[in-house]
Design a protein around this motif. Structure first.
Motif, PDB file in Angstrom:
ATOM      1  N   ALA B   6     -34.024  13.778 -26.028  1.00  0.00           N
ATOM      2  CA  ALA B   6     -32.964  13.133 -25.881  1.00  0.00           C
ATOM      3  C   ALA B   6     -33.825  11.892 -25.927  1.00  0.00           C
ATOM      4  O   ALA B   6     -33.243  10.287 -25.714  1.00  0.00           O
ATOM      5  CB  ALA B   6     -32.185  14.121 -23.937  1.00  0.00           C
ATOM      6  N   ILE B   8     -36.567  10.263 -25.385  1.00  0.00           N
ATOM      7  CA  ILE B   8     -37.839   9.873 -26.581  1.00  0.00           C
ATOM      8  C   ILE B   8     -35.740   9.288 -27.677  1.00  0.00           C
ATOM      9  O   ILE B   8     -36.093   8.330 -27.900  1.00  0.00           O
ATOM     10  CB  ILE B   8     -37.979  11.049 -27.741  1.00  0.00           C
ATOM     11  N   LEU B   9     -34.743   9.691 -28.023  1.00  0.00           N
ATOM     12  CA  LEU B   9     -34.056   9.232 -28.812  1.00  0.00           C
ATOM     13  C   LEU B   9     -33.105   7.670 -28.251  1.00  0.00           C
ATOM     14  O   LEU B   9     -32.897   7.448 -29.149  1.00  0.00           O
ATOM     15  CB  LEU B   9     -33.036   9.807 -29.692  1.00  0.00           C
ATOM     16  N   PHE B  10     -32.842   8.135 -26.777  1.00  0.00           N
ATOM     17  CA  PHE B  10     -31.900   7.845 -26.433  1.00  0.00           C
ATOM     18  C   PHE B  10     -32.917   5.703 -26.302  1.00  0.00           C
ATOM     19  O   PHE B  10     -32.778   4.999 -26.808  1.00  0.00           O
ATOM     20  CB  PHE B  10     -32.017   8.103 -25.000  1.00  0.00           C
TER      21      PHE B  10
END
Lengths: 468, 394
Positions: B6, B8-10
């Motif tokens: 989460a 990393i994606l954010f």
């Protein structure tokens, strides 16, 4: 430079993050150098001339700290502390209070010239940080920092440089040389920053538009109340937003700053309010003024005097004008009354306690917001119908125009987010746990977009606490 | 809660937002059409500006005015505000298909100041009328309701519809004109006598409609004829509707987001009258309307005469007709597209843009047979521009 600006968000911060994180973690000194240089650029952007004042503050506190920690005799260490305090308070006194005191003297003795001195941004914050550093070293709570660049970094660290929170040297002493930046802290720090940014752009901005319009007129009674409530919202969302952004930015770079606000508008007593509002300032005055004066371990009369001294100084710290002193004393008197008269009874009745506390706070903010004591009295009178203008529909307009924001003011002043997060985190449902992970991030992205809409379409919008 | 994926994606999402943001960076032309203003200029990098902080301030203004996707963001903001049904959006009061101006509450709160300024303007108008009469000309002061005044009933009760302004200014100004013996025409009264028809005022622009302009000119001609002036407006014409979507000034402030079916109209005479046109003293194309590229692109009020110009002269070379000067704000633009047929020479001066000489000096120089001051109600307390014909306001 302000956080809620195009220059900061689109240029300064991305470039700083890129340069900072390109430097390998093992080169801590180099990363610190990057932070220091960018912090100085951040401060100098507002006016390069005040960098000299900053350098003076750094130098005085650096040598003050060395003297307070390394001198062999107690007298010499004490002298170092006193000199550093004089240097700090002297520059603060000149830049912030010379105009006020000369004006007051001029009113009494017309021959005294009135001085006009521009106020450097954030001087109250970095001066108090510097003093706390030397005092902590003198008390033996911290070791003197021998590297002047680290003293400079502590005092000029940009996240909290110009509007707090007031960070004690003891809180980040170890982190300056030995901290760890992690992906999670980076992500959490950015989320906190964005929540602060949104608070500033969406809530404080709207509340400020109402308050500025109302305080600039002779209001009707309903409008006066609406303006006072709007300013109550503005100052909380503005200042706590800045603290959120500062704490978030600090976390990105591996620093853990203490919380500065804890939902102050749910306080049951004024004493409770001041445990929740601008915590770093209250604790600073407690540790460096109130306790050295003897605190509460003195006679009743002396205790009352101590409280009045601390609160008049708190008022004066916020601004060089009589209304700020009156504002401080207003809270001082209420706190004394709570201590000795009705505090326990109020705390036992939460709803009534909160209503009375909020009334005290709202009246206090009127004193705080007004330009002069006379203006404050006129405004407060209008709130009670004395000298108020006739109602012209303006209060209905401000209520309807900002209806979504009024609803958000109430919701965001309550600890709903914390309650929701705790519930999600403590539940066994996988969906709830996913929501606890993804919800804040999705909300942050949406809020960043909304904040950017406000930022790119609005005019320049400086923070309230810059004048301190 | 910690979740590496989460996080990393954010962070990746934020990076992507930054890339998209900078993809929207465009070379700016220095003017914002929808805001109708010049963008902030780039600040000069000087030691003094860096030292005193003015560079930082200027840079922030410059950067904000050129923020990536700014116009798109302005649309988003306006759309959100309209969707939230705020009573006022971008200083516009949307009321159904009607877009009105938001009037500040303090616009008419200082009655004493309103009266003082109105009296000042009235005295200057009387002096100007005397100057015109001095060389044998005829002066007429014509006032007309602006859109907000025409549709004052459409304001919600809690907003300022400027009724106090009108109640203070209009009777005072009229009384002064009567006392000074100046021919005075309140076009609003004429409209009232005709039943206050909706067609006289635009619903999405602060000006009148073409029917409003025609009605105004007809009322002016009638008022002048009542004074014994030989002027007429009896050429046969038809009204042609401009097919393009009309972007009224109110809707322009709303980024054109408010749907409306209003259209501009143009007067087409059965027998066209030939004329020469001069803009600010220079010969120009003999046109009355802005040339449109197609029938779909939006058109605004500058369609008439090409917008605000300091001085426009239309010469029909028919000495049997009078020479006319009409001065005022942009209301004149729509009117002169047809009013010139009543004249040998039709001059229009917009004192906001005309700077060569004072209005009084201009009149003295050209000595038109008829001088008409045309202004809307809300300008009657203004002592600059048309309210300062002798150049007295500092």
């Amino acid at each position: 430079m302000v956080f809620a600006s195009t220059a900061f968000l689109l240029y300064f911060l991305p470039v700083l993050l890129a340069v900072y994180f390109i430097v390998p973690r093992r080169y801590r000194a180099l990363r610190n150098a990057v932070l220091l240089i960018f912090s100085l650029i951040f401060y100098g952007y507002g006016s390069a001339k005040y960098l000299l004042l900053m350098l003076f503050s750094v130098t005085a506190n650096y040598f003050g700290g060395l003297g307070a920690g390394l001198c062999k005799t107690r007298a010499a260490r004490r002298t170092s502390l006193i000199l550093a305090v004089i240097a700090g308070l002297g520059s603060l006194g000149y830049f912030k209070y010379a105009g006020f005191f000369s004006e007051t003297a001029h009113a009494l003795l017309p021959g005294v010239p009135v001085l006009s001195v521009a106020l450097p941004i954030g001087i109250s914050f970095f001066t108090f940080q510097g003093i706390s550093y030397v005092a902590d070293v003198y008390r033996g709570n911290a070791a003197p920092q021998k590297n002047p660049f680290y003293v400079a970094l502590y005092i000029s660290l940009f996240p909290q440089l110009i509007a707090g929170p007031i960070v004690r040297y003891t809180q980040i002493e170890r982190e300056i040389t030995d901290r760890r930046e992690t992906l999670h802290d980076f992500s959490a720090g950015i989320q906190r920053f964005i929540f602060g940014l949104a608070k500033k752009m969406i809530l404080a901005g709207a509340a400020g538009e109402i308050a500025d319009a109302v305080f600039g007129t002779t209001p009707s009674t309903s409008l006066a109340w609406l303006g006072a409530l709007a300013y109550t919202a503005q100052i909380y969302f503005d200042f706590s937003a800045y603290s959120d952004m500062a704490i978030g930015l600090g976390r990105i770079f591996g620093f853990r700053f203490a919380e500065n606000f804890n939902y102050p508008y749910i306080a049951r007593t004024v004493t409770d309010f001041w445990r929740r509002w601008h915590i770093s300032l209250s604790s600073w005055f407690r540790d460096y003024v109130y306790i050295p004066l003897g605190g509460s371990r003195v006679s009743k009369g002396r205790h009352i005097l101590n409280l009045l001294i601390v609160w008049s100084l708190t008022g004066l710290w916020h601004g060089a004008a009589w209304n700020f002193i009156l504002w401080g004393l207003w809270f001082g008197v209420i706190l004394i009354a709570e201590k000795y008269l009705w505090g326990s009874r109020l705390a036992a009745r939460p709803v009534l306690g909160n209503i009375i506390t909020m009334l005290v706070v709202v009246f206090g903010w009127v004193l705080f917001r007004a330009d002069t004591v006379g203006d404050a009295i006129r405004y407060l009178s209008a709130m009670f119908g004395v000298g108020a203008a006739a109602d012209n529909g303006q209060s209905v307009y401000y209520l309807l125009e900002y209806l979504p924001e009024w609803i958000l003011f109430i919701l965001c002043a309550l600890p709903l987010r914390d309650v929701l997060r705790k519930r999600l985190e403590n539940t066994a449902s996988p969906f709830a746990r996913k929501a606890a992970v993804w919800g804040p991030k999705a909300a942050a992205i949406l809020l960043l977009f909304l904040s950017y809409i406000k930022l790119s379409t609005g005019s320049f919008n400086p923070f309230i606490y810059f004048r301190f | 809660m910690k979740n590496k994926t989460a996080d990393i994606l954010f962070c990746a999402a934020l990076g992507l937002m930054l890339v998209i943001c900078f993809a929207g960076l465009r070379r700016s032309h220095g003017f914002s059409f929808y805001e109708n203003r010049s963008l902030a200029p780039r600040p000069a990098v000087t030691a003094a500006a860096l030292w005193d902080g003015s560079f930082g301030e200027g840079l922030e203004d410059w950067l904000t005015d050129r923020a990536p996707w700014r116009e798109t963001m302005l649309r988003c903001r306006t759309a959100v505000d309209l969707a939230l049904r705020r009573p006022v959006v971008n200083d516009i009061v949307p009321r159904g298909d009607m877009l009105l101006a938001f009037n500040e509450y303090d616009r008419d709160s200082n009655t004493e100041k309103l009266e003082k300024n109105t009296l000042k303007r009235a005295k200057r108008t009387i002096r100007l009328a005397r100057a015109v009469e001095g060389y044998g000309g005829q002066y007429l002061c014509a006032v007309l309701p602006n859109q907000g005044s025409y549709y004052a009933d459409s304001y919600p009760s809690y907003l300022n519809d400027l009724s106090r302004f009108r109640e203070t200014v209009l009777p005072l100004f009229r009384a002064q004109m009567e006392k000074g013996g100046v021919s005075y025409l309140d076009v609003g009264k004429v409209a009232e006598s005709e039943g206050h028809p909706d067609i006289y005022s635009s619903r999405t622009d602060h000006h009148y409609s073409m029917q409003g302009a025609l009605g105004t000119w007809e009322a002016i001609v009638a008022a002048l004829r009542a004074e014994g002036v030989d002027i007429s407006f009896d050429d046969a014409y038809t009204l042609k509707t401009v097919p393009n979507p009309y972007l009224g000034s109110r809707n322009r402030k709303l980024m054109g987001l408010r749907y409306n079916d209003e259209k501009l109209q143009a007067v087409v005479f059965d027998t066209p009258v030939a004329f020469e046109r001069f803009n600010n003293g220079k010969q120009a194309e003999p046109t009355l309307y802005k040339q449109l590229r197609d029938s779909t692109s939006p058109v605004d009020y500058s369609f008439y005469m090409g917008g605000d110009i300091g001085e426009v002269v239309l010469k029909t070379h028919r000495p049997e007709k009078p020479t006319v000067l009409i001065y005022g704000e942009s209301y004149v633009n729509a009117l002169e597209t047809f009013a010139f047929v009543s004249c040998d020479e039709f001059r229009s001066v917009d004192p906001r843009h005309y700077k060569d000489m004072t209005l009084a000096a201009y009149i003295k120089k050209y000595q038109p047979d008829i001088v008409i001051g045309l202004t809307d109600y809300t300008m009657l307390d203004q002592t600059t521009g048309a309210g300062d014909p002798f150049g007295e306001t500092k």
